[in-house]
Design a protein around this motif. Structure first.
Motif, PDB file in Angstrom:
ATOM      1  N   SER B 143       0.829  -1.205   0.000  1.00 47.30           N
ATOM      2  CA  SER B 143       0.000   0.000   0.000  1.00 47.30           C
ATOM      3  C   SER B 143       0.867   1.260   0.000  1.00 47.30           C
ATOM      4  O   SER B 143       0.538   2.241  -0.661  1.00 47.30           O
ATOM      5  N   ALA B 146       2.033   1.645  -3.449  1.00 49.77           N
ATOM      6  CA  ALA B 146       0.977   2.164  -4.318  1.00 49.77           C
ATOM      7  C   ALA B 146       0.894   3.688  -4.200  1.00 49.77           C
ATOM      8  O   ALA B 146       0.721   4.386  -5.205  1.00 49.77           O
ATOM      9  N   LEU B 312      -4.904  -4.376  -4.410  1.00 51.44           N
ATOM     10  CA  LEU B 312      -4.808  -2.987  -3.974  1.00 51.44           C
ATOM     11  C   LEU B 312      -5.923  -2.107  -4.538  1.00 51.44           C
ATOM     12  O   LEU B 312      -5.835  -0.880  -4.453  1.00 51.44           O
ATOM     13  N   THR B 316      -6.181   1.840  -4.859  1.00 53.33           N
ATOM     14  CA  THR B 316      -5.909   2.475  -6.162  1.00 53.33           C
ATOM     15  C   THR B 316      -7.151   3.119  -6.763  1.00 53.33           C
ATOM     16  O   THR B 316      -7.035   4.115  -7.475  1.00 53.33           O
TER      17      THR B 316
END
Lengths: 92, 898
Positions: B143, B146, B312, B316
Motif C-alpha cells: 500500500s 501504491a 490494492l 488504487t
C-alpha cells in the motif's frame, strides 16, 4: 454418576428457555444449509452457458446473512440470563 | 502533490491517537472508571481482528480472481458465532473458570497441564503466525508502494524490502509498547482492546466509504454497479464445491483456533453475556465488511489498467478517482487491520512463549539458588518483548523467503491450515472426556507434519527444502506421496488438500491413541472439569485451594518478591485466618490475593502461570493429587476400621443392655421372691405364735385341747421346716453349688423308690406301670431323679380331681435319652397357667394349698442340672409331665456305654 433428579417436566418459563437454547443450537445448522444452497444451483451449467450470475448469488447470500444475524439477535435476547438452568449437554 | 508525505504524517498521527486511546483506556480501567470499556460492543468490535489486512485488501483481490469464493472466509466465522451456544460459550466458560491465558494454555491445561503439549502448541502457533505477520508486512508495503507510485513528486521507486523491514520494526515497537506496557489482572489489556475497537470502526468505515465511493461515485448507482458486475470476468458463480465447503470449514476452524482470536474471544472476555451480543453483531459486522467487495473488484477490474494488482483496488480506485482523502482513509483502514492483528497476534504468541517456554526454563535454571530475586518481572517482560521481536522478525524473514509476490490470500490460508491443527484437541478436549494427552500429542504431531509437508514447505516454491523433483514425483519416486497430491492422482486445490488430510489424520491419531492409552489422574480430573464445565463451575471461579501447599507457595513467593515482603504477606494472611506463624491455609481467597500480589511483580499471566502451572499446577498438582488420593484411601481405611470398632461397641452395648435388663428383671424377681417368702413364712409363724400364746396364757385347757394345739404347732413347724428345706434346696440348685452324686441303676428301681417315698402306693391312687419298659440302666444322680419323681407323684396325689385317681407312668427310649411321662386322669392344668407352673411359688389353685409352690421349680432346676428337662405335656387326659433324662451325665458317657 450421581442420581439424576432433574424433573421430567418443567414450568412454562423454563420450557421456553430450553426451546430457545434448542433454537440457538440449531441455527448454525440452518445457516450451513443456507450457505451451501448455491452449490446446488450450479447443477445445470455447461461451459457454453454458465447458468448462475454472481449478482443473484450475492443478493441471496447477503439476504441469508442478514436473516441469520437477525434470528441470532432475537434468540440471544430471549435466552435465559443465567444459564445455570440450561440442560446439560446430551452426552454428559 | 506530496501524497506520500501527507499519508505518512496522517499515519503517524493516527498511531499517536491510538496510543492516546489505549493510554486513556488503561488509566480508566486502573481507576475503576471504565464501565464503557466493558461494553459488549467493545468486545464485538475487538473480535474484528479476524479481519486483517488480508481481509481488507486481499478479499477484493480474491474476489477479482475467483468471484464470490472470498465470502467463504467470512461464512465460517459467521456460522461459529451464531452457533456460539455449542462451542464458544463452553470455551469462554472454561477459559474463565480455569484462568486460561492462551490457546496453548487451554490445550495443555485440558490434557493434564502438560508442558510438553503447551510447548508444542506454542511452536505450531509461532510457525502459523509467521506467514500471517508476513502477510501484514506485505500489505502495508504494497500500500505504501501504491502511494509512492501515485506520487508524482517522487522519482525513485520505493525499496520494498527496506519498507517491509522498517514497518516490521515499527510494528514490533508498537506491539511492545502496547502489549507489554501494562499487564492487568487476568491478562486483560483494556488499552489494547479499546484501540482495537477503534481500529475496527476505522476499517469498517473506510471500507464502507470506499464501497460507497465506488458504487455511487465511480459507477453511478446500484443498478449500474450490478450491471458492471454482470459484464465483468466474475459475472458467473463458478466456484468449486470442494473449495466452497472446504474454505468455509477451514475459516470456521481457524476462527476458533487462531491464537489472536483466542486472545480477544476468551482471554480478554470480560463477561460471558458479551457473547450474546457478539453472536449476532459480529456476523453483521462481517457481512458489512464483505458487502462492497464484489462491486469494488468488478469496478476495479473494469477501470484499472491491465496487470494492476487487484489486492490494492481498495487503495488504487480512490487514487484514480482523485480522492486523496479517501485514499488516505482507506490506507488507514488497511493499516489498522494490519496493526491490530500484529499487536494481538504478537501478544498472544509472546504470552505463550514466555509462559510455556521461557519462564519454566528460567525457573528451572534458577530454581535452586534464587531465594531472593527481584528480577522475575524483568525476565517476564524481557521474554515477552524478545518474543514479540522474534515473531515479527520471523514474519519479515518469511516475507523475504516467499518472495513477497504470492497472492495475499494464499499466505493467509496457509496459516489457517496450520492453526486448524488445534481443532481436534480443542473440540475433543471440550466435548470428549476420553481424549488424553498422548492422543493430543500424537494428533498434533501428525497434523503438523502433514501441514509442513503438504502446504508450508511447498509454499516457498521449489527450494532446497522441497526440490522440484519431490514436488512433481514424490519422495523416492512414490507418486502417491507427492506433497500436493497425497493418495490422490487427481489434482486438488492445495489448501483444501492439505486441510483435509492434515485435520483428518490429526483427528484419527487423536482418537485412536486416546482410545488405546490411559490418561493420568490429572488428565482425567481436568477432562471432567472441562467437559462438564456447566455442571460444576461458576463464571468467576477462583483457585481451588487445598491442593497447593502453603510452604511451597511461600518458597516460590520469596523467590519472586523477596523474603521479607513474602513473609509479611503470608503472616498477614495467616493472622487474618487466625493462625499463628507464616503459613496460612491455602484458601481460594488467599490464593487470589497471592496471585494479585505476585502480579504486581511479574505480571498477571506469569503469576497465574506460576501458581497454576509451576507450583500449583504442572509439577505439583500430579503429586498433590496422588497424595490426596493416598490420603483419601488412608482415611477411608481408617474410617472403615472405626466403623468396625463402632459396630463392635454397638454389639457390646447391646449385650450390656440385655444384661442390664436381665439384672433388672432378676431384681424384680428377687423382690417378688422375698415378698412371697415372707408371706409363706408368716402364715405358719402366725398360727404357731397364736396357738403357743393360747397354750401359755389360757388356763384350764383340757389335755385334749392342749394336745390339739401342740400338734397344730408341730405341724406348722414341720411345714416351715419343709419350706425352708425347699428354699435351701432351690437356692443350692440355682446357684449351681449342688454336688451331683452319679450312680448306676435302672429306671425301675428309681420309680419303685419314689413310689415308696411319696407314700403314693398307700393312697388310693392307681398306679399304671409297664415294668418291661423301665429296664433301662441309667447313669446319673439317682437320688435327685427320684426327688423329681416323688414330687410329680405327690402332685398327682394332691391335685388329681378324679373320683378314682390314677397315674400312668410311661417310659420309652430315644437315641441317647429316656422319656418318662407322668399322666394323671384329673382335670389337668388350665392352658393359661401351663406357662407359669414351673415358676417359684406358683400354685395352680390356692384352695388346695399343699405346699409353697416350690416343688416344680425345684424339679426343673434338678433336671437342668442332670442335663435333661421337664415340661408340661398338653393334650393328655389330665395333667401330664414329660421328663427327659439323658442316659448318662455329661462327662460320664464312657461309663454309660458299658
Amino acid at each position: 454418576m450421581s442420581l439424576d433428579i432433574r424433573p421430567l417436566f418443567v414450568a412454562r418459563r423454563t420450557y421456553r428457555h430450553r426451546r430457545m437454547a434448542d433454537a440457538a443450537r440449531l441455527l448454525p445448522i440452518l445457516g450451513a444449509g443456507l450457505f451451501l444452497l448455491p452449490l446446488l444451483w450450479r447443477s445445470g451449467e455447461t461451459p457454453d452457458a454458465p447458468g448462475l450470475s454472481t449478482v443473484a448469488v450475492m443478493i441471496y447470500l447477503f439476504a441469508a446473512w442478514i436473516f441469520l444475524a437477525g434470528v441470532a439477535g432475537v434468540i440471544s435476547r430471549r435466552l435465559p440470563e443465567t444459564e445455570d438452568e440450561s440442560p446439560r449437554d446430551p452426552e454428559t | 502533490m506530496p501524497t506520500l508525505n501527507i499519508m505518512i504524517l496522517v499515519a503517524l498521527l493516527y498511531v499517536a491517537l491510538l496510543f492516546a486511546v489505549a493510554f486513556a483506556a488503561d488509566r480508566a480501567a486502573a481507576m475503576g472508571r471504565g464501565r464503557w470499556l466493558r461494553s459488549p460492543w467493545v468486545y464485538t468490535l475487538s473480535l474484528s481482528i479476524y479481519c486483517t489486512a488480508w481481509t481488507y485488501y486481499g478479499a477484493v483481490g480474491f474476489a477479482a480472481r475467483s468471484g464470490l469464493e472470498y465470502v467463504t472466509i467470512y461464512l465460517g466465522p459467521t456460522l461459529v458465532m451464531i452457533g456460539w451456544w455449542w462451542t464458544l460459550r463452553k470455551m469462554v466458560r472454561v477459559g474463565r473458570s480455569q484462568r486460561i491465558t492462551s490457546i496453548a494454555d487451554l490445550i495443555s491445561s485440558r490434557f493434564g497441564k502438560s508442558n510438553a503439549l503447551a510447548v508444542f502448541v506454542t511452536l505450531v502457533a509461532l510457525l502459523a503466525t509467521t506467514p500471517y505477520i508476513a502477510l501484514q508486512l506485505q500489505s502495508v508495503t504494497l500500500s505504501v508502494a501504491a502511494f509512492a507510485d501515485a506520487d508524482p513528486t517522487r522519482d525513485t521507486a520505493i525499496n520494498q524490502q527496506s519498507t517491509a523491514f522498517w514497518v516490521a520494526a515499527g510494528m514490533a515497537l508498537f506491539a511492545i509498547l502496547f502489549g507489554t506496557r501494562n499487564l492487568d489482572a487476568n491478562e486483560r489489556h483494556h488499552g489494547i482492546v479499546m484501540a482495537i475497537a477503534v481500529e475496527a470502526v476505522v476499517k469498517l468505515f473506510a471500507l464502507l466509504a470506499v464501497g460507497v465511493f465506488v458504487v455511487w461515485g465511480l459507477s453511478g448507482g446500484v443498478t449500474e454497479t450490478l450491471a458492471r458486475i454482470d459484464k465483468s470476468a466474475i459475472s458467473h458463480f463458478e466456484v468449486s464445491g470442494g473449495r466452497w465447503v472446504g474454505l468455509t470449514l477451514l475459516s470456521a476452524a481457524a476462527f476458533l483456533c487462531l491464537p489472536r482470536m483466542f486472545q480477544v474471544m476468551v482471554v480478554e472476555n470480560e463477561e460471558e453475556r458479551h457473547l450474546r451480543t457478539a453472536s449476532w453483531a459480529f456476523p453483521a459486522y462481517l457481512m458489512l465488511m464483505s458487502l462492497f467487495v464484489v462491486p469494488i473488484a468488478a469496478v476495479g477490474l473494469d477501470l484499472s489498467p491491465e496487470g494492476a494488482n487487484p489486492d490494492l483496488f481498495v487503495l488504487t480506485l480512490p487514487l484514480m478517482g482523485g480522492q486523496e482523502g479517501l485514499a488516505i482513509l482507506s490506507f488507514l483502514g488497511g493499516f489498522s487491520s494490519a496493526t491490530s492483528m500484529v499487536i494481538v497476534a504478537a501478544i498472544a504468541v509472546s504470552t505463550m512463549v514466555s509462559n510455556h517456554v521461557v519462564m519454566p526454563v528460567w525457573l528451572w535454571l534458577t530454581g535452586g539458588a534464587a531465594v531472593m530475586s527481584g528480577d522475575v518481572r524483568l525476565v517476564a517482560m524481557r521474554a515477552r518483548r524478545i518474543a514479540i521481536a522474534i515473531t515479527l522478525f520471523l514474519g519479515y524473514l518469511y516475507f523475504q523467503l516467499s518472495g513477497g509476490g504470492a497472492a495475499l490470500a494464499a499466505i493467509g490460508l496457509i496459516a489457517f491450515v496450520g492453526v486448524a491443527q488445534f481443532l481436534p484437541p480443542l473440540l475433543g478436549g471440550l466435548f470428549w472426556r476420553g481424549g488424553n494427552r498422548k492422543g493430543a500429542l500424537a494428533g498434533l504431531s501428525v497434523g503438523f507434519a502433514i501441514w509442513l509437508y503438504c502446504l508450508f514447505l511447498p509454499s516457498f516454491g521449489a527450494s532446497f527444502l522441497m526440490p522440484q523433483s519431490l514436488l512433481e514425483n514424490g519422495p523416492f519416486g512414490l507418486a502417491w506421496l507427492r506433497p500436493q497430491a497425497l493418495f490422490a492422482p487427481a489434482t486438488m486445490d492445495p489448501v483444501v488438500h492439505a486441510f483435509l488430510w492434515s485435520v483428518s489424520f490429526n483427528t484419527l491419531a487423536f482418537v485412536v491413541v486416546s482410545i488405546f492409552s490411559f490418561p493420568k489422574p490429572v488428565e482425567r480430573l481436568q477432562g471432567a472439569q472441562f467437559v462438564n464445565v456447566f455442571d460444576h463451575s461458576n463464571p468467576t471461579a477462583g483457585w481451588t485451594g487445598g491442593l497447593v501447599q502453603s510452604e511451597d507457595l511461600l518458597i516460590m513467593t520469596q523467590r519472586i518478591m523477596g523474603a521479607q515482603e513474602a513473609q509479611a504477606l503470608f503472616a498477614a494472611a495467616a493472622q487474618e485466618q487466625g493462625i499463628a506463624g507464616y503459613l496460612p491455609e491455602p484458601t481460594p481467597d488467599f490464593l487470589v490475593t497471592l496471585e494479585r500480589a505476585l502480579a504486581g511483580s511479574v505480571g498477571a499471566a506469569t503469576a497465574h502461570a506460576m501458581i497454576g502451572q509451576i507450583v500449583g499446577g504442572a509439577s505439583v498438582s500430579v503429586q498433590d493429587l496422588l497424595a490426596v488420593a493416598d490420603e483419601t484411601a488412608q482415611i477411608m481405611e481408617y474410617s472403615s476400621q472405626l466403623e468396625a470398632k463402632t459396630r463392635e461397641q454397638e454389639r457390646t452395648a447391646r449385650q450390656l443392655r440385655q444384661v442390664n435388663e436381665k439384672l433388672t428383671q432378676i431384681s424384680v424377681q428377687k423382690d417378688a421372691f422375698l415378698s412371697q417368702i415372707s408371706h409363706e413364712l408368716r402364715t405358719p409363724m402366725t398360727s404357731i405364735r397364736a396357738f403357743s400364746e393360747i397354750l401359755r396364757d389360757t388356763d384350764g385347757l383340757s389335755a385334749k385341747e392342749q394336745d390339739k394345739y401342740a400338734s397344730i404347732i408341730h405341724d406348722e413347724a414341720i411345714r416351715l421346716t419343709r419350706l425352708l428345706d425347699d428354699l435351701l434346696d432351690l437356692s443350692v440348685l440355682e446357684n449351681a453349688q449342688v454336688m451331683l452324686n452319679p450312680q448306676q441303676g435302672t429306671l425301675e428301681t428309681v420309680i419303685d423308690r419314689a413310689l415308696i417315698s411319696s407314700g403314693l402306693s398307700e393312697m388310693a391312687v392307681k398306679i399304671i406301670r409297664r415294668r418291661e419298659q423301665e429296664a433301662f440302666v441309667l447313669h446319673t444322680d439317682l437320688d435327685r431323679l427320684s426327688q423329681v419323681f416323688i414330687n410329680l407323684m405327690s402332685n398327682a396325689a394332691k391335685y388329681c380331681s378324679a373320683a378314682q385317681p390314677a397315674l400312668d407312668i410311661r417310659a420309652r427310649q430315644e437315641a441317647d435319652h429316656l422319656i418318662v411321662d407322668f399322666i394323671d386322669n384329673g382335670a389337668g392344668i388350665p392352658a393359661d397357667q401351663q406357662g407359669t407352673i414351673f415358676e417359684k411359688f406358683s400354685r395352680v389353685s390356692d384352695t388346695k394349698a399343699g405346699g409353697a409352690g416350690l416343688g416344680l421349680a425345684i424339679c426343673r432346676e434338678i433336671m437342668t442340672r442332670l442335663g435333661g428337662s421337664i415340661t408340661y405335656l398338653p393334650g393328655q387326659q389330665g395333667a401330664a409331665f414329660r421328663v427327659i433324662i439323658p442316659r448318662a451325665l455329661a462327662g460320664h458317657a464312657a461309663a454309660a456305654a458299658h
